[in-house]
Design a protein around this motif. Structure first.
Motif, PDB file in Angstrom:
ATOM      1  N   THR A  69       9.118   4.237   2.238  1.00 38.50           N
ATOM      2  CA  THR A  69       8.499   5.033   1.184  1.00 38.50           C
ATOM      3  C   THR A  69       9.525   5.281   0.077  1.00 38.50           C
ATOM      4  O   THR A  69      10.736   5.138   0.298  1.00 38.50           O
ATOM      5  CB  THR A  69       8.018   6.389   1.732  1.00 38.50           C
ATOM      6  N   PRO A  70       9.085   5.689  -1.122  1.00 35.01           N
ATOM      7  CA  PRO A  70      10.038   5.994  -2.194  1.00 35.01           C
ATOM      8  C   PRO A  70      11.069   7.047  -1.793  1.00 35.01           C
ATOM      9  O   PRO A  70      12.222   7.000  -2.249  1.00 35.01           O
ATOM     10  CB  PRO A  70       9.131   6.496  -3.329  1.00 35.01           C
ATOM     11  N   GLU A  71      10.678   7.984  -0.943  1.00 41.48           N
ATOM     12  CA  GLU A  71      11.604   9.036  -0.517  1.00 41.48           C
ATOM     13  C   GLU A  71      12.787   8.475   0.269  1.00 41.48           C
ATOM     14  O   GLU A  71      13.870   9.076   0.304  1.00 41.48           O
ATOM     15  CB  GLU A  71      10.860  10.082   0.330  1.00 41.48           C
ATOM     16  N   VAL A  74      14.537   5.938  -0.403  1.00 41.10           N
ATOM     17  CA  VAL A  74      15.583   5.418  -1.285  1.00 41.10           C
ATOM     18  C   VAL A  74      16.690   6.450  -1.463  1.00 41.10           C
ATOM     19  O   VAL A  74      17.886   6.133  -1.373  1.00 41.10           O
ATOM     20  CB  VAL A  74      15.004   5.008  -2.657  1.00 41.10           C
ATOM     21  N   GLU A  75      16.307   7.706  -1.706  1.00 44.00           N
ATOM     22  CA  GLU A  75      17.311   8.757  -1.858  1.00 44.00           C
ATOM     23  C   GLU A  75      18.129   8.926  -0.585  1.00 44.00           C
ATOM     24  O   GLU A  75      19.344   9.151  -0.630  1.00 44.00           O
ATOM     25  CB  GLU A  75      16.639  10.082  -2.217  1.00 44.00           C
ATOM     26  N   LYS A  76      17.461   8.819   0.567  1.00 38.11           N
ATOM     27  CA  LYS A  76      18.175   8.972   1.836  1.00 38.11           C
ATOM     28  C   LYS A  76      19.229   7.888   2.009  1.00 38.11           C
ATOM     29  O   LYS A  76      20.361   8.169   2.402  1.00 38.11           O
ATOM     30  CB  LYS A  76      17.179   8.918   3.000  1.00 38.11           C
ATOM     31  N   ILE A  77      18.850   6.644   1.709  1.00 37.30           N
ATOM     32  CA  ILE A  77      19.788   5.549   1.928  1.00 37.30           C
ATOM     33  C   ILE A  77      20.922   5.582   0.909  1.00 37.30           C
ATOM     34  O   ILE A  77      22.068   5.265   1.226  1.00 37.30           O
ATOM     35  CB  ILE A  77      19.062   4.189   1.915  1.00 37.30           C
ATOM     36  N   GLU A  78      20.623   6.015  -0.312  1.00 36.69           N
ATOM     37  CA  GLU A  78      21.689   6.147  -1.305  1.00 36.69           C
ATOM     38  C   GLU A  78      22.669   7.247  -0.899  1.00 36.69           C
ATOM     39  O   GLU A  78      23.890   7.100  -1.057  1.00 36.69           O
ATOM     40  CB  GLU A  78      21.096   6.433  -2.685  1.00 36.69           C
ATOM     41  N   GLY A  79      22.146   8.343  -0.350  1.00 34.70           N
ATOM     42  CA  GLY A  79      23.017   9.409   0.124  1.00 34.70           C
ATOM     43  C   GLY A  79      23.915   8.938   1.256  1.00 34.70           C
ATOM     44  O   GLY A  79      25.113   9.256   1.299  1.00 34.70           O
ATOM     45  N   PHE A  80      23.341   8.143   2.173  1.00 33.78           N
ATOM     46  CA  PHE A  80      24.114   7.592   3.281  1.00 33.78           C
ATOM     47  C   PHE A  80      25.236   6.696   2.761  1.00 33.78           C
ATOM     48  O   PHE A  80      26.383   6.759   3.236  1.00 33.78           O
ATOM     49  CB  PHE A  80      23.187   6.798   4.200  1.00 33.78           C
ATOM     50  N   MET A  81      24.920   5.855   1.770  1.00 32.87           N
ATOM     51  CA  MET A  81      25.916   4.940   1.225  1.00 32.87           C
ATOM     52  C   MET A  81      27.028   5.687   0.493  1.00 32.87           C
ATOM     53  O   MET A  81      28.204   5.325   0.587  1.00 32.87           O
ATOM     54  CB  MET A  81      25.239   3.930   0.300  1.00 32.87           C
ATOM     55  N   ARG A  82      26.679   6.741  -0.216  1.00 32.14           N
ATOM     56  CA  ARG A  82      27.695   7.522  -0.922  1.00 32.14           C
ATOM     57  C   ARG A  82      28.629   8.209   0.063  1.00 32.14           C
ATOM     58  O   ARG A  82      29.857   8.267  -0.143  1.00 32.14           O
ATOM     59  CB  ARG A  82      27.028   8.562  -1.825  1.00 32.14           C
ATOM     60  N   SER A 142       0.824  -1.213   0.000  1.00 33.09           N
ATOM     61  CA  SER A 142       0.000   0.000   0.000  1.00 33.09           C
ATOM     62  C   SER A 142       0.855   1.259   0.000  1.00 33.09           C
ATOM     63  O   SER A 142       0.478   2.288  -0.567  1.00 33.09           O
ATOM     64  CB  SER A 142      -0.932   0.003   1.219  1.00 33.09           C
ATOM     65  N   ARG A 143       2.034   1.189   0.629  1.00 32.86           N
ATOM     66  CA  ARG A 143       2.875   2.376   0.718  1.00 32.86           C
ATOM     67  C   ARG A 143       3.912   2.464  -0.396  1.00 32.86           C
ATOM     68  O   ARG A 143       4.359   3.549  -0.753  1.00 32.86           O
ATOM     69  CB  ARG A 143       3.588   2.407   2.080  1.00 32.86           C
ATOM     70  N   ARG A 185       8.263   4.291  12.196  1.00 30.95           N
ATOM     71  CA  ARG A 185       9.359   3.885  13.075  1.00 30.95           C
ATOM     72  C   ARG A 185       8.728   3.317  14.351  1.00 30.95           C
ATOM     73  O   ARG A 185       8.220   4.057  15.191  1.00 30.95           O
ATOM     74  CB  ARG A 185      10.273   5.067  13.404  1.00 30.95           C
ATOM     75  N   VAL A 186       8.774   2.008  14.487  1.00 27.97           N
ATOM     76  CA  VAL A 186       8.098   1.337  15.600  1.00 27.97           C
ATOM     77  C   VAL A 186       8.959   1.405  16.856  1.00 27.97           C
ATOM     78  O   VAL A 186      10.155   1.111  16.824  1.00 27.97           O
ATOM     79  CB  VAL A 186       7.786  -0.131  15.229  1.00 27.97           C
ATOM     80  N   LYS A 187       8.324   1.787  17.966  1.00 31.50           N
ATOM     81  CA  LYS A 187       9.037   1.924  19.233  1.00 31.50           C
ATOM     82  C   LYS A 187       8.780   0.711  20.123  1.00 31.50           C
ATOM     83  O   LYS A 187       7.786   0.002  19.961  1.00 31.50           O
ATOM     84  CB  LYS A 187       8.618   3.194  19.969  1.00 31.50           C
ATOM     85  N   CYS A 188       9.677   0.502  21.078  1.00 29.85           N
ATOM     86  CA  CYS A 188       9.595  -0.673  21.943  1.00 29.85           C
ATOM     87  C   CYS A 188       9.968  -0.295  23.368  1.00 29.85           C
ATOM     88  O   CYS A 188      10.821   0.577  23.585  1.00 29.85           O
ATOM     89  CB  CYS A 188      10.544  -1.756  21.423  1.00 29.85           C
ATOM     90  N   VAL A 189       9.312  -0.940  24.333  1.00 28.49           N
ATOM     91  CA  VAL A 189       9.741  -0.836  25.725  1.00 28.49           C
ATOM     92  C   VAL A 189      10.049  -2.234  26.230  1.00 28.49           C
ATOM     93  O   VAL A 189       9.387  -3.214  25.865  1.00 28.49           O
ATOM     94  CB  VAL A 189       8.687  -0.149  26.620  1.00 28.49           C
ATOM     95  N   VAL A 190      11.089  -2.331  27.060  1.00 30.98           N
ATOM     96  CA  VAL A 190      11.636  -3.610  27.503  1.00 30.98           C
ATOM     97  C   VAL A 190      11.726  -3.628  29.018  1.00 30.98           C
ATOM     98  O   VAL A 190      11.986  -2.587  29.642  1.00 30.98           O
ATOM     99  CB  VAL A 190      13.046  -3.816  26.884  1.00 30.98           C
ATOM    100  N   ASP A 191      11.522  -4.795  29.627  1.00 27.20           N
ATOM    101  CA  ASP A 191      11.640  -4.877  31.081  1.00 27.20           C
ATOM    102  C   ASP A 191      13.103  -4.994  31.502  1.00 27.20           C
ATOM    103  O   ASP A 191      14.011  -5.024  30.665  1.00 27.20           O
ATOM    104  CB  ASP A 191      10.776  -6.018  31.644  1.00 27.20           C
ATOM    105  N   THR A 192      13.332  -5.054  32.804  1.00 32.02           N
ATOM    106  CA  THR A 192      14.703  -5.042  33.319  1.00 32.02           C
ATOM    107  C   THR A 192      15.461  -6.332  33.030  1.00 32.02           C
ATOM    108  O   THR A 192      16.672  -6.403  33.250  1.00 32.02           O
ATOM    109  CB  THR A 192      14.703  -4.796  34.837  1.00 32.02           C
ATOM    110  N   HIS A 193      14.777  -7.365  32.551  1.00 35.29           N
ATOM    111  CA  HIS A 193      15.431  -8.625  32.227  1.00 35.29           C
ATOM    112  C   HIS A 193      15.588  -8.839  30.729  1.00 35.29           C
ATOM    113  O   HIS A 193      15.982  -9.919  30.280  1.00 35.29           O
ATOM    114  CB  HIS A 193      14.651  -9.798  32.829  1.00 35.29           C
ATOM    115  N   GLY A 194      15.274  -7.823  29.944  1.00 35.58           N
ATOM    116  CA  GLY A 194      15.490  -7.919  28.513  1.00 35.58           C
ATOM    117  C   GLY A 194      14.370  -8.575  27.731  1.00 35.58           C
ATOM    118  O   GLY A 194      14.597  -9.097  26.634  1.00 35.58           O
TER     119      GLY A 194
END
Length: 306
Positions: free
Chosen positions: A289-291, A293-301, A72-73, A199-208
């Motif tokens: 999202t399509p946007e 792709v440009e970000k990750i290509e910039g990071f790799m360059r 869908s995205r 960006r999915v967030k997570c909370v964890v207990d003291t035992h992991g």
């Protein structure tokens, strides 16, 4: 935006990429120790607590990369080109570098993806279009494999720079926690991603062990703002399962939290199963999202990654 032309240089470029980036995650950290069992409410979760530890406990491991064309995205996302290679190929190359995986396969319901993957040398398992998520696609692929495995690693195809050390880390975490049926990884959340529902967030207990996952910011304070001093956690999406549990998973009915958040891992927690979480030093570069792709290509360059 161009789509799939498989690169034939997977072996050499994969090795080069590893040397560039693995140094940043040499020290992944597994948090937590084994504690008492959670109350299981579905289909015999207590059976997992009776497993006998041995040298061969959960030793046979397969990595499965679920990939579907329809989205869908982002239609055709697995085949989008990232600096001259299909994204699915980059993910496969990274997974092949993990030392804990005995086999890596792509599970797809699309012939275009299958043809592309076979072109760069990947093993492909065809799955049905009825799979509702990556976990169910992994389960169907597992049933079609000739060899038997103890652990399945669901490797997200939209994380083309996933570190092999992260894959190995969640496998070892599951092998070390017999009361857990599932393991996954988190990293530090960037403040600018705090309110991004992708960006999915997570909370964890003291035992992991995982407490909750959300598309919203968790924990959420009274000010309604990001606390710059709180160590928020970002879920990386990669996850591993005990294969006995994976066979049970599709039979579990959808749960209210799972449906509301549209996060499949919540069905695991809502049914009383335990999920081990490791925290890793990894800069996530998911392509939602399509946007992106440009970000990750910039990071790799910037980092001269091939």
């Amino acid at each position: 935006m161009s789509i799939c032309t498989p690169s034939s240089s997977s072996s050499s470029s994969s090795s080069s990429s590893s040397s560039e980036s693995s140094s940043s995650t040499k020290a992944w950290i597994v948090h937590g120790v084994v504690v008492g069992a959670a109350v299981a409410v579905a289909l015999g979760a207590h059976a997992y607590l009776k497993l006998t530890r041995s040298a061969k406990f959960r030793s046979r491991v397969v990595g499965i990369i679920p990939a579907r064309f329809a989205s869908s995205r982002f239609q055709g996302k697995p085949l989008v080109q990232i600096l001259g290679k299909p994204m699915i190929q980059r993910t496969w190359e990274r997974a092949k570098m993990a030392t804990t995986l005995d086999q890596v396969v792509v599970a797809t319901d699309d012939e275009k993806i299958a043809e592309c993957c076979r072109g760069f040398g990947a093993d492909v398992i065809m799955t049905s279009e009825s799979c509702r998520n990556g976990t169910e696609r992994c389960n169907e692929a597992l049933q079609k494999l000739e060899k038997k495995y103890d652990v399945v690693v669901n490797i997200q195809g939209d994380e083309p720079l996933i570190e092999p050390e992260v894959i190995d880390g969640i496998v070892k975490a599951l092998q070390a926690a017999p009361d857990a049926v599932f393991s996954t990884a988190v990293t530090s959340l960037k403040p600018e991603d705090a309110f991004d529902p992708n960006r999915v967030k997570c909370v964890v207990d003291t035992h992991g062990y995982a407490v909750y996952f959300s598309r919203g910011l968790i924990p959420y304070n009274k000010s309604g703002k990001v606390n710059p001093h709180f160590p928020y956690l970002l879920h990386l999406g990669i996850q591993s399962y005990d294969t006995k549990f994976l066979k049970i998973y599709p039979e579990l009915p959808p749960t209210p939290l799972q449906l509301e958040e549209d996060l499949e891992q919540l069905k695991v927690l809502e049914n009383g199963y335990k999920m081990k979480v490791i925290k890793v030093d990894h800069e996530a570069h998911g392509v939602d999202t399509p946007e992106d792709v440009e970000k990750i290509e910039g990071f790799m360059r910037e980092r001269n990654l091939p």
